[in-house]
Motif scaffolding. Structure first.
Motif, short mmCIF file in Angstrom:
data_model
loop_
_atom_site.label_atom_id
_atom_site.label_comp_id
_atom_site.label_asym_id
_atom_site.label_seq_id
_atom_site.Cartn_x
_atom_site.Cartn_y
_atom_site.Cartn_z
N ALA A 182 0.71 -1.24 -0.10
CA ALA A 182 -0.16 -0.07 0.14
C ALA A 182 0.83 1.23 0.14
O ALA A 182 0.36 2.45 -0.19
CB ALA A 182 -1.06 0.06 1.14
N PHE A 183 2.02 1.22 0.52
CA PHE A 183 2.91 2.25 0.24
C PHE A 183 3.81 2.66 -0.76
O PHE A 183 4.50 3.39 -1.23
CB PHE A 183 4.09 2.15 1.56
CG PHE A 183 3.28 2.22 2.71
CD1 PHE A 183 2.99 3.20 3.44
CD2 PHE A 183 3.31 0.90 3.54
CE1 PHE A 183 2.43 3.08 4.87
CE2 PHE A 183 2.70 0.78 4.79
CZ PHE A 183 2.16 1.92 5.47
N SER A 184 3.58 1.72 -1.68
CA SER A 184 4.02 1.74 -3.18
C SER A 184 3.63 2.92 -3.99
O SER A 184 2.41 2.99 -4.08
CB SER A 184 4.05 0.32 -3.99
OG SER A 184 4.81 -0.67 -3.15
N LYS A 185 4.38 3.54 -4.89
CA LYS A 185 3.81 4.64 -5.81
C LYS A 185 3.29 3.86 -7.27
O LYS A 185 2.30 4.22 -7.78
CB LYS A 185 4.95 5.57 -6.05
CG LYS A 185 5.01 6.33 -4.74
CD LYS A 185 6.16 7.55 -5.24
CE LYS A 185 6.16 8.50 -4.12
NZ LYS A 185 7.21 9.71 -4.21
N GLU A 186 3.91 2.81 -7.44
CA GLU A 186 3.58 2.00 -8.38
C GLU A 186 4.09 0.54 -8.49
O GLU A 186 5.03 0.67 -7.80
CB GLU A 186 4.06 2.68 -9.86
CG GLU A 186 5.68 2.89 -10.07
CD GLU A 186 5.98 3.60 -11.29
OE1 GLU A 186 7.08 3.27 -11.73
OE2 GLU A 186 5.14 4.57 -11.82
N LEU A 187 3.61 -0.55 -9.17
CA LEU A 187 4.13 -1.77 -9.17
C LEU A 187 4.09 -2.34 -10.49
O LEU A 187 3.43 -1.96 -11.44
CB LEU A 187 3.09 -2.44 -8.43
CG LEU A 187 3.08 -2.00 -6.75
CD1 LEU A 187 1.73 -2.86 -6.13
CD2 LEU A 187 4.13 -2.77 -6.02
N GLU A 188 5.18 -3.48 -10.48
CA GLU A 188 5.02 -4.06 -11.83
C GLU A 188 4.59 -5.62 -11.55
O GLU A 188 5.18 -6.12 -10.30
CB GLU A 188 6.46 -4.23 -12.50
CG GLU A 188 6.93 -2.91 -13.08
CD GLU A 188 8.23 -3.05 -13.88
OE1 GLU A 188 8.33 -4.08 -14.57
OE2 GLU A 188 9.19 -2.11 -14.11
N PRO A 264 -0.97 2.16 -9.42
CA PRO A 264 -0.75 2.08 -10.86
C PRO A 264 0.08 0.99 -11.11
O PRO A 264 1.21 0.54 -10.35
CB PRO A 264 -0.24 3.40 -11.17
CG PRO A 264 -0.52 4.42 -10.18
CD PRO A 264 -0.66 3.66 -8.61
N LEU A 265 -0.30 0.17 -12.20
CA LEU A 265 0.52 -0.90 -12.78
C LEU A 265 1.43 -0.49 -13.93
O LEU A 265 0.65 -0.16 -14.86
CB LEU A 265 -0.42 -2.03 -12.92
CG LEU A 265 0.32 -3.43 -12.90
CD1 LEU A 265 1.12 -3.88 -11.90
CD2 LEU A 265 -0.85 -4.60 -13.56
#
Length: 299
Positions: A182-188, A264-265
């Motif tokens: 939940a603390f990530s700005k974006e993920l892959e 965002p992914l």
């Protein structure tokens, strides 16, 4: 010269092939060829020439063809105007839609449409993308509302018209609010593939990640559901994470209450925008009503 000949000419211009034009119009190639020959004799010029690029207009023919296309356009406009003057909207509208449009744009458009046309019976069926396109191709529904991965490359059957809703969406990961993610700005996707997933839909996401799984291995999918509320509830309870289009998260109560977080992914294979639109058959008797309904997405 008659309108049938002009329609033949138009189809040859659009397809660059007499054989394809004949197939599309359900006539013989000789009928197309003879019709073009008669027009050329009547006009006194050669309209087309064959090349490696197909059957294309000659320099002399381009001016004539431009005028012919304008005549056909005006004829279509006249037909529509006559139809609007001599008949009112009536009947039934059968719509197949993907969930993302069903949950967001469709209710508002339908509410406004029903206020203006209460006499129209509207039936709505929720399906995945592939099923919607199939239902429209088979003319089992009047209108299909779909999401496109690549509108430029997307090809529909000759009789199908695409109407853009001028809306785009991206892909997001939804996670419980107490997740470290939940603390990530974006993920892959490759970085989270070992996390437990609860996947929404029957084929939509499955088709998107098939190539990814062949290359990087299977996602850790706990279960799948066609009920978006079940998926979001499962995520909020910490059972797993999920993938949603940004459109499906508009005004979402789980997101607004903070029970889930949307991230965002980016990166392969979901690093592109979705485009949304409507498709319908040109031969559908309710095409005028369909066009009118689609106007309500733009109000």
């Amino acid at each position: 010269m008659n309108f049938e000949q002009l329609e033949y000419l138009k189809e040859v211009v659009e397809t660059k092939s007499m054989s394809i034009a004949a197939k599309n119009l359900h006539v013989t190639q000789s009928a197309i060829s003879q019709s073009i020959s008669l027009l050329e004799k009547e006009f006194g010029i050669q309209l087309f020439k064959r090349s490696r690029n197909g059957t294309i207009p000659t320099d002399e023919g381009k001016d004539i063809i431009a005028k012919v296309l304008e005549i056909l356009k005006k004829a279509d406009e006249l037909k529509e105007e006559i139809q609007s003057l001599t008949s009112s909207y009536n009947g039934e509208l059968k719509i197949a839609t993907v969930p993302s449009i069903f949950m967001t744009y469709l209710p508002k458009a339908l509410s406004k449409f029903k206020k203006d046309f209460p006499q129209i019976k509207v039936t709505i069926i929720e399906m995945d993308n592939r099923e919607v396109i199939e239902e429209v191709n088979l003319e089992k529904v009047d209108l299909g509302l779909i999401a496109l991965f690549n509108p430029v490359e997307q090809r529909f059957a000759e009789q199908i018209t695409f109407h853009s809703l001028h809306s785009q969406g991206t892909f997001n990961v939804i996670v419980p609010n107490d997740s470290v993610l939940a603390f990530s700005k974006e993920l892959e996707l490759i970085d989270i593939k070992e996390y437990p997933f609860v996947i929404y839909g029957k084929n939509f996401y499955k088709n998107l990640i098939e190539d990814f799984e062949k290359k990087y291995g299977l996602l850790n999918v706990i279960f799948r559901s066609t009920n978006s509320e079940v998926i979001k509830k499962a995520v909020s309870e910490g059972i797993g994470i999920s993938l949603f289009s940004s459109l499906m998260l508009i005004d979402d109560p789980y997101l607004e209450s903070g029970r889930i977080v949307s991230i965002p992914l980016t990166g392969y294979p979901l690093n592109f925008n979705l485009s949304f639109g409507g498709i319908y058959s040109k031969s559908r008797s309710q095409s005028r009503l369909i066009k009118k309904f689609l106007e309500y997405f733009e109000v």
